[in-house]
Design an enzyme around this catalytic site. Sequence first.
Site, PDB file in Angstrom:
ATOM      1  CB  SER A   1      83.378  41.776  16.995  1.00  0.00           C
ATOM      2  OG  SER A   1      82.104  40.972  17.248  1.00  0.00           O
TER       3      SER A   1
ATOM      4  NE  ARG B   1      84.968  38.367  25.169  1.00  0.00           N
ATOM      5  CZ  ARG B   1      85.928  39.605  24.677  1.00  0.00           C
ATOM      6  NH1 ARG B   1      85.635  39.393  23.324  1.00  0.00           N
ATOM      7  NH2 ARG B   1      85.702  40.477  25.018  1.00  0.00           N
TER       8      ARG B   1
ATOM      9  CE  LYS C   1      83.939  48.112  20.758  1.00  0.00           C
ATOM     10  NZ  LYS C   1      83.089  46.544  20.588  1.00  0.00           N
TER      11      LYS C   1
ATOM     12  CG  HIS D   1      78.043  38.175  20.416  1.00  0.00           C
ATOM     13  ND1 HIS D   1      78.767  38.265  19.293  1.00  0.00           N
ATOM     14  CD2 HIS D   1      78.947  38.842  21.410  1.00  0.00           C
ATOM     15  CE1 HIS D   1      79.693  39.858  19.380  1.00  0.00           C
ATOM     16  NE2 HIS D   1      79.299  39.564  21.063  1.00  0.00           N
TER      17      HIS D   1
END
Length: 169
Positions: free
Chosen positions: A133, A95, A46, A22
């Site tokens: 993460s 990504r 989440k 990030h």
Amino acid sequence: MEEQSLRLAVYPGTFDPLTNGHISLVRRGLDVFDRIVLAIARDTYKKPLFSLQERKEMAQEAFAGNPGVVVETFSGLLVDYVDWCGAKVILRGLRANSDFEYEFQMALMNRRLKRDIHTMFMMTDYKWLFTSSSIIKQTAEAGGDVQGLVPDIVWQQLKIRYGIQNHVS
Ligand code: COA
């Protein structure tokens, strides 16, 4: 909130926790934008490990001394928050191919909600292509050393959360 002339982008996410991937994206974003608001979502599907306040404090420490980055939290619709900031751009990182479908859906939904707000994607630096993460939390939970993949403050907090002893490397 901001002057019209400022090139401003909002970089939203859960950031649970913030990773060096990030940070790399924000740094590269600052080549294009004068200011980036790192917007940490309160409402997320989440189940975050860190509270909103903890995520904010870690991000603030990671970007301390960088006047181009403002760390904020938001709730509700992202496009409303972006509008409130006076920004026109949502910045997101890509990504791999696997990110594309989800990002495409979000970008189109946001565009449907507010047509004058645009999503811009930047490729994540190849060094961080494999990080997320979740994988960082999974590794730390199992006692793995993720130093170098996250800012130091995040590593310190992960060690406390998961009771990781100092590694001899
Ligand atoms: N380097 C490393 N990892 C990266 C990365 C990069 N450059 N870019 C993304 N990632 C990872 C993140 O760590 C994260 O990993 P995880 O899934 O293991 O947690 C994952 O890729 C993407 O998550 P993140 O960037 O945190 O975004 P998100 O998908 O959790 O956030 C919101 C989504 C908050 C932006 C979105 O839910 C939202 O806008 N919510 C507000 C409500 C709303 O407006 N909804 C309608 C719009 S669709």
